[in-house]
Write an enzyme that holds these catalytic residues in place. Structure first.
Site, mmCIF file in Angstrom:
data_model
loop_
_atom_site.group_PDB
_atom_site.id
_atom_site.type_symbol
_atom_site.label_atom_id
_atom_site.label_comp_id
_atom_site.label_asym_id
_atom_site.label_seq_id
_atom_site.Cartn_x
_atom_site.Cartn_y
_atom_site.Cartn_z
ATOM 1 N N SER A 8 0.853 -1.184 0.000
ATOM 2 C CA SER A 8 0.000 0.000 0.000
ATOM 3 C C SER A 8 0.892 1.238 0.000
ATOM 4 C CB SER A 8 -0.897 0.028 1.230
ATOM 5 O OG SER A 8 -1.334 1.356 1.476
ATOM 6 N N HIS A 33 -1.117 -1.214 -4.330
ATOM 7 C CA HIS A 33 -2.420 -0.931 -3.721
ATOM 8 C C HIS A 33 -2.528 0.575 -3.480
ATOM 9 C CE1 HIS A 33 -5.892 -2.130 -1.158
ATOM 10 N NE2 HIS A 33 -5.535 -1.147 -0.369
ATOM 11 N N ASP A 35 -4.665 3.507 -1.899
ATOM 12 C CA ASP A 35 -5.729 3.791 -0.934
ATOM 13 C C ASP A 35 -6.334 5.159 -1.223
ATOM 14 O OD1 ASP A 35 -3.843 2.010 1.426
ATOM 15 O OD2 ASP A 35 -5.896 1.505 0.802
ATOM 16 N N MET A 37 -8.954 7.821 -0.453
ATOM 17 C CA MET A 37 -9.857 8.246 0.622
ATOM 18 C C MET A 37 -10.383 9.650 0.298
ATOM 19 S SD MET A 37 -7.676 6.947 3.925
ATOM 20 C CE MET A 37 -6.890 5.339 3.938
ATOM 21 N N HIS A 66 -8.199 0.867 -4.297
ATOM 22 C CA HIS A 66 -9.114 0.609 -3.180
ATOM 23 C C HIS A 66 -9.850 1.918 -2.887
ATOM 24 C CE1 HIS A 66 -9.466 -0.316 1.442
ATOM 25 N NE2 HIS A 66 -10.628 -0.292 0.841
ATOM 26 N N MET A 68 -12.124 4.074 -1.006
ATOM 27 C CA MET A 68 -12.822 4.340 0.257
ATOM 28 C C MET A 68 -13.516 5.685 0.085
ATOM 29 S SD MET A 68 -9.783 2.985 2.711
ATOM 30 C CE MET A 68 -8.581 3.138 1.378
ATOM 31 N N MET A 137 -11.396 -6.086 5.062
ATOM 32 C CA MET A 137 -10.677 -5.114 5.874
ATOM 33 C C MET A 137 -10.406 -5.717 7.243
ATOM 34 S SD MET A 137 -10.065 -2.630 3.959
ATOM 35 C CE MET A 137 -9.230 -1.709 5.258
ATOM 36 N N ASP A 175 -6.567 -6.672 4.072
ATOM 37 C CA ASP A 175 -5.957 -5.350 4.147
ATOM 38 C C ASP A 175 -6.048 -4.744 5.539
ATOM 39 O OD1 ASP A 175 -6.794 -2.222 2.348
ATOM 40 O OD2 ASP A 175 -5.042 -2.811 3.535
ATOM 41 N N GLY A 176 -4.866 -4.483 6.136
ATOM 42 C CA GLY A 176 -4.852 -3.793 7.414
ATOM 43 C C GLY A 176 -4.122 -4.571 8.494
ATOM 44 N N GLY A 197 1.282 -2.061 4.285
ATOM 45 C CA GLY A 197 1.838 -0.717 4.162
ATOM 46 C C GLY A 197 2.964 -0.498 5.149
HETATM 47 C C1 DX5 Z 1 -6.522 1.453 5.433
HETATM 48 C C2 DX5 Z 1 -6.016 1.052 4.072
HETATM 49 C C3 DX5 Z 1 -4.886 0.058 4.111
HETATM 50 C C4 DX5 Z 1 -3.652 0.555 4.864
HETATM 51 C C5 DX5 Z 1 -2.747 -0.611 5.168
HETATM 52 O O1 DX5 Z 1 -7.724 2.125 5.329
HETATM 53 O O2 DX5 Z 1 -7.057 0.525 3.284
HETATM 54 O O3 DX5 Z 1 -4.524 -0.323 2.792
HETATM 55 O O4 DX5 Z 1 -2.981 1.508 4.130
HETATM 56 O O5 DX5 Z 1 -1.689 -0.175 5.960
HETATM 57 P P1 DX5 Z 1 -1.074 -1.071 7.120
HETATM 58 O O6 DX5 Z 1 -0.490 -2.291 6.447
HETATM 59 O O7 DX5 Z 1 -0.044 -0.197 7.724
HETATM 60 O O8 DX5 Z 1 -2.190 -1.433 8.063
HETATM 61 ZN ZN ZN Z 2 -6.403 -0.389 1.372
#
Ligand code: DX5
Ligand code: ZN
Length: 223
Positions: A8, A33, A35, A37, A66, A68, A137, A175-176, A197
């Site tokens: 990520s 990936h 993210d 937002m 992804h 969000m 998630m 993810d997460g 990430g």
């Molecule tokens: C959170 C994201 C994830 C996040 C993962 O909302 O969708 O992709 O960046 O990061 P880590 O691996 O640090 O939890």
């Molecule tokens: Zn993500």
């Protein structure tokens, strides 16, 4: 069929994104990936289509967007133009999941549906034929560096079984909070893609985790 790893970029150094992409590619990443937002579906605002668009000419890696965001159907075209290969939307972000997934596929892309930790797998019951990817998630969306929520492990197992029954090649991404402790747990539960990430980007040496993750075996990797 080894596990796929999708770093990520949220935890990468945004001042050197091109170099960061080359670093993860050298380390053996399969996907990138992104993210996305919007400050509405989740409080943070991260990036729009301009980021994948700028990086697209520099790498052949699969782009996994992804989303969000609220009203994801309004953003499909722009991410398709930006070079996304997969667009994943949250089931909680739209009243029209079937239509949104069809919209992604109509753009010639792979369609994914994401489930927040508290969202039951049943929300996918009537869209399985439209799915190329399910994203579980394992943190509440909105930031990197959070702790893994173990309560989602049974949901991963149920979804892996559902995919096996369907006989279709649907990716099961988690993810997460993925790190060297939690990666084997989600692989054992049936995940086929690991998004990570902070475990990869926070410390210079951790990029080697990509190869370590890829060699983890799991129930779906003994085919
Ligand atoms: C959170 C994201 C994830 C996040 C993962 O909302 O969708 O992709 O960046 O990061 P880590 O691996 O640090 O939890
Ligand atoms: Zn993500």
């Amino acid at each position: 069929m080894p596990l796929k790893v999708a770093p990520s970029l949220l935890s990468a150094d945004f001042g050197r994104l091109g170099e960061e992409v080359r670093r993860i590619e050298r380390a053996g990443a399969d996907w990138i990936h992104f993210d996305i937002m919007d400050g509405a579906f989740v409080p943070a605002i991260t990036m729009g289509p301009l980021v994948p668009e700028a990086l697209r000419p520099h790498t052949g890696l699969i782009f996994d967007a992804h989303l969000m965001v609220e009203n994801p159907e309004a953003h499909l075209d722009s991410f398709a133009r930006a070079g996304a290969d997969i667009i994943t939307v949250h089931v909680e972000a739209t009243a029209h999941l079937d239509r949104v997934l069809r919209g992604i596929k109509k753009l010639g892309l792979k369609a994914g549906a994401a489930l927040n930790p508290a969202t039951p797998h049943h929300h996918l019951d009537y869209v399985w034929p439209l799915l190329d990817l399910v994203l579980v998630m394992s943190v509440n969306p909105g930031a990197g560096g959070q702790s893994f929520i173990p309560a989602v492990l049974p949901k991963i197992e149920i979804l892996a079984e559902r995919i096996r029954e369907s006989g279709r090649a649907v990716e099961l991404s988690v993810d997460g909070g993925i790190n060297s402790t939690t990666a084997p747990q989600v692989a054992a539960a049936g995940a086929t893609v690991l998004v990570a990430g902070s475990a990869l980007f926070n410390d210079p040496g951790d990029m080697e985790l990509i190869q370590a993750f890829k060699t983890i075996g799991g129930p779906r990797h003994r085919v």
